[in-house]
Motif scaffolding. Structure first.
Motif, mmCIF file in Angstrom:
data_model
loop_
_atom_site.group_PDB
_atom_site.id
_atom_site.type_symbol
_atom_site.label_atom_id
_atom_site.label_comp_id
_atom_site.label_asym_id
_atom_site.label_seq_id
_atom_site.Cartn_x
_atom_site.Cartn_y
_atom_site.Cartn_z
ATOM 1 N N ARG A 105 0.854 -1.317 0.035
ATOM 2 C CA ARG A 105 0.073 -0.233 -0.120
ATOM 3 C C ARG A 105 0.795 1.163 0.071
ATOM 4 N NH1 ARG A 105 -5.565 1.976 3.016
ATOM 5 N NH2 ARG A 105 -5.149 3.890 2.499
ATOM 6 N N SER A 109 2.178 1.988 -3.386
ATOM 7 C CA SER A 109 1.468 2.240 -4.460
ATOM 8 C C SER A 109 1.462 3.333 -5.388
ATOM 9 C CB SER A 109 0.001 1.810 -3.900
ATOM 10 O OG SER A 109 -0.154 0.576 -3.114
ATOM 11 N N SER A 145 -6.706 9.705 -6.925
ATOM 12 C CA SER A 145 -6.432 8.319 -6.018
ATOM 13 C C SER A 145 -5.155 8.320 -5.103
ATOM 14 C CB SER A 145 -6.130 7.384 -7.377
ATOM 15 O OG SER A 145 -4.724 7.394 -7.788
ATOM 16 N N ILE A 199 -5.086 6.709 -1.404
ATOM 17 C CA ILE A 199 -3.945 5.737 -1.404
ATOM 18 C C ILE A 199 -3.184 6.254 0.096
ATOM 19 C CG2 ILE A 199 -1.794 4.656 -2.051
ATOM 20 C CD1 ILE A 199 -3.129 5.023 -4.806
#
Lengths: 313, 526
Positions: free
Chosen positions: A233, A236, A303, A307
């Motif tokens: 994560r 990412s 995004s 994230i």
């Protein structure tokens, strides 16, 4: 957040307007006369002039641009010079194959590349790591059409597993649809698997050096949990960026793949249209592609905030 | 590499993936065809493009067709009569002819179709120039009133290629000639399925249930057009190698063209046969621009003609010796009445003599611009070869490599080369479309109103007019020979010979006909 989204959406307006002017100007000065192509080899000058007048190609740049842009704002992209079909109809006929190719390619690429990248980082320096990176280098280096021919020869001609070419619409069933896409998508995905796997490996290697990873390991977290819950994560953001850019690049990759596998998508439409100087179609497809680029970039930016909550706008 | 093998292994192991290719599941009443190029223009009278002609023969029919010897034969016509003075032609329609919209075919429809065709087609224009009216006496009788004798009336309205005189309903045939007809309603053996047409991907036809074929064997565009498939699907496959793979895999039945490089693949395949549709082939030419120096000088054109050896030009587009033929003439050898009048004139291969001839002709070292499309495989090598030849014999060559779209635009420029003009450009013609003095644009002397290159020759035009008016075959034959000699003497165009292109047909199909284009009647499975 809402203000940021609105600002980003509004920022796309001048970009699209500039693209419209740029595309129209570019085609205006590009050599090649659709009237001459349309008239064919036997045509006399008088016949070509008559067709040019009939198509309105003899009118001035400002008049033609204003007419075209006015039509675009009304949702009317004009009529194809060659087929005499509405451009919007031609685009709608072609959207599904390209969109399908894009979706299946990226699903294959992500589901293969991310685990491979994580695996390579986890086994950093091992034979497995080197093998994955060798695959990545090949994915970069070998042209997609070569991979396409090899896969078609193997999977379609020799083994008879998949069709050589053609597209089956989703409406005819999910399996026939997927089957018609597997070969072109595998082919196109090799490039994206390579690039996403390399980025995943690099960012994972960096992340795996972080203190919180050492802490997680110290607390007894499993390798799977460390890799896929803690590290992935946080690694990412660059991966998502590459995937987003990859989606936009699929459009250009589609130009080759759609020709090799005879998929009736937008890539082939624009190539055919450029070769015959079908201006209304070229303008509309480029405008559509530009719009897609803008939207995807917007989604990538948005995004990031999901994230990594530390990213604030 | 390991992962790819794993992937392939997994694919091979999957029972779902082992299903037969979906392209094979459509049933035997479907014929799947891959044309040599995309069908973009549906109106086969508006454009001379071969793919539009092929489509035209599916949807439309003609009053007269031709047999293998290019003799006109009644098709929609029952027959015809000619007045004693030769100035009135009456053509009677067969009974029961219908358009795809259910309306009967009337003489009015045919007269309007002839009138529109006569404004667009070169042979039609010649007929139109000698015609007072295309009319009708009643619903079944077309009346063509001429102002002067015109021998080849039936040859004109029965021409098989490059804008055949297709019959359409009157409401469509009255469309402006410069505007394409997009509603495909004809009386041919197939009905166009407009809903399934996707330009660049597929074209679909259904067998027209009300079509009444003529009696007799089908031959070229004449005879009984018996359709043995319920449905005909064209699939556009832009990549030649993919098209070959598709026919090998049985996903398609018929390829309109196979690249010469890929023919050995078909020859090695037991399930697919090569099929040469057009026995007359394609004629390759290089066109001079006659408006500007240096090739406004006939002596220079003759010097180049003398130096041209057709063999390398033909080898560059046809690898197999059976697929090419030297033709020392400006009319296609093998078509009726054509003789190799260039024998002893062309192909000296004497570079020094050619150099001397160029200098003697008064060449001033002007740049010679050759337009060369790199994206057309049947033309591109000819640009390179003619550039090489001209350099060898002393010309100052400027080879412009560009795309086809740019070539066709620049080709119509009448400017000097400094202002965007040109001197030479290669192209090719289906031989059957230039097989007589009226249709052979490469030799017509119409000047600025004619074909690009704008060759002007009053003597040639008079010979053409005389040939069109000739009523007895011997006079016509003599005039045709005079025209051939005049052409080789004046060199409006450089002839480069003939090549023959083959398509491919699945071995389980029988009865594929010969013609200038692929035709979908007579063929059957098994």
């Amino acid at each position: 957040m809402t203000g940021y989204i609105l600002r980003r959406i509004l920022a796309t307006v001048p970009v699209v307007a500039f693209v419209m002017l740029f595309v129209f100007s570019l085609l205006y000065i590009t050599p090649g006369d659709p009237a001459a192509i349309l008239a064919g080899d036997q045509a006399t000058q008088a016949e070509i002039e008559a067709i040019r007048t009939d198509l309105g190609l003899d009118r001035s740049f400002p008049v033609r641009f204003l007419e075209w842009s006015g039509g675009v704002f009304r949702g009317d992209f004009g009529t194809s010079i060659f087929t005499q079909l509405p451009v919007s109809t031609m685009i709608l006929q072609r959207v599904e194959p390209t969109l399908s190719l894009m979706i299946v390619t990226m699903i294959i690429a992500i589901t293969v590349a991310v685990p491979l990248g994580v695996l390579a980082a986890w086994k950093h320096g091992s034979l497995l790591d080197r093998a994955i990176m060798l695959f990545a280098v090949l994915g970069f280096s070998v042209p997609v059409f070569v991979i396409g021919y090899v896969l078609a020869w193997t999977l379609a001609l020799q083994l008879g597993l998949l069709p050589v070419q053609g597209y089956t619409p989703f409406a005819e069933g999910p399996w026939p649809w997927l089957r018609s896409l597997l070969l072109p998508s595998f082919t196109l995905a090799t490039f994206y698997i390579a690039i996403i796997a390399r980025i995943t490996r690099a960012t994972m290697l960096e992340t795996l050096q972080q203190d919180y990873i050492r802490t997680a390991r110290g607390k007894g977290a499993s390798d799977f949990a460390v890799l896929f819950i803690h590290a992935l994560r946080n690694a990412s953001v660059p991966i998502v960026t590459v995937i987003g850019i990859g989606i936009t690049l699929v459009i250009s990759g589609a130009v080759v793949i759609e020709s090799v596998f005879a998929l009736p998508g937008l890539g082939r439409l624009i190539v055919d249209s450029i070769l015959r100087r079908d201006y209304p179609v070229i303008q509309a497809v480029i405008l559509l592609f530009s719009f897609v680029y803008v939207i995807i970039n917007l989604l990538i930016d948005l995004s990031y905030t999901v994230i990594d909550p530390r990213i604030r706008y | 590499m390991i992962k790819r093998r794993t992937l392939l292994g997994a694919a091979a192991a999957s029972p779902l993936l082992s299903l037969p290719a979906f392209g094979q599941s459509a049933g035997s009443s479907v014929l799947k065809y891959v044309p040599a190029s995309n069908l973009t223009i549906l109106d086969p009278v508006f454009t001379p493009a071969a793919v539009s002609v092929t489509h035209g023969y599916c949807v439309f029919d003609t009053l007269y067709g031709v047999d293998a010897d290019q003799n006109p034969q009644p098709q929609m016509a029952e027959g015809h009569s000619v007045s004693d003075d030769g100035l009135e032609w009456r053509i009677t329609l067969r009974d029961g002819l219908k358009f795809h919209d259910g309306e009967p075919v009337r003489a009015q429809d045919c007269a309007a179709s002839l009138a529109r065709w006569a404004k667009l087609d070169p042979f039609g224009q010649a007929l139109g120039a000698a015609t007072e009216s295309f009319g009708h006496a009643d619903d079944k009788t077309i009346v063509i009133k001429l102002t002067r004798p015109f021998g080849p009336v039936l040859d004109a309205i029965g021409k098989p290629h490059s804008r055949p005189a297709f019959m359409m309903p009157e409401r469509l045939a009255t469309t402006d000639p410069q505007t394409q007809i997009t509603e495909m309603v004809g009386s041919g053996p197939f009905r166009f399925v407009a809903d399934e047409y996707v330009s660049g991907d597929r074209v679909v036809y259904e067998k027209f249930a009300d079509y009444i074929p003529r009696e007799g064997e089908a031959e070229w565009t004449s005879g009984g057009k018996q359709v043995n498939f319920d449905r005909l699907e064209w699939q556009i496959i832009p990549d030649d190698a993919t098209a070959i793979a598709a026919i090998q895999a049985g996903e398609v039945d018929w390829l309109g063209a196979v690249l010469t490089d890929l023919q050995p693949v078909i020859e090695a395949s037991p399930d697919v046969n090569l099929h040469r549709t057009d026995p007359y082939g394609i004629m390759h030419v290089v066109r001079f621009n006659h408006l500007i120096p240096p090739f406004d000088n006939v002596e220079l054109r003759r010097a180049v003609l003398k130096a041209v050896d057709q063999v390398p030009f033909l080898q560059s587009v046809a690898a197999n010796p059976d697929d090419r033929e030297e033709c020392l003439a400006l009319f296609p050898c093998g078509t009726p009445g054509v003789e190799q009048v260039g024998e002893g004139i062309m192909g000296s291969l004497d570079v020094e003599a050619a150099k001397q001839a160029v200098m003697d002709a008064g060449y001033n070292n002007e740049p010679v611009v050759i337009l060369n499309p790199t994206d057309i495989s049947s033309i591109h090598p000819h640009g390179l070869l003619i550039a090489d030849l001209l350099e060898k014999i002393g010309f100052n060559v400027d080879l412009v490599d560009t795309d086809w779209g740019t070539v066709v635009q620049r080709r119509v420029s009448k400017e000097t080369v400094e202002n965007g003009g040109w001197n030479l450009a290669a192209t090719n013609w289906p031989a059957i479309s230039i097989n007589n003095p009226a249709t052979n644009a490469t030799t017509r002397g119409l000047g600025e109103s004619g074909w690009w290159g704008w060759y002007e020759d009053a003597e040639m035009e008079q010979l053409v007019v005389d040939w069109l008016a000739a009523e007895d075959p011997d006079t016509a034959a003599k005039l045709y020979l005079d025209i051939q000699n005049r052409a080789i003497d004046q060199v409006p165009t450089l002839p480069l010979g003939l090549s023959y292109r083959s398509g491919a047909v699945r071995a389980d199909l029988q009865g594929a006909l010969q013609g200038s284009v692929d035709m979908f009647w007579n063929i059957r499975r098994g």
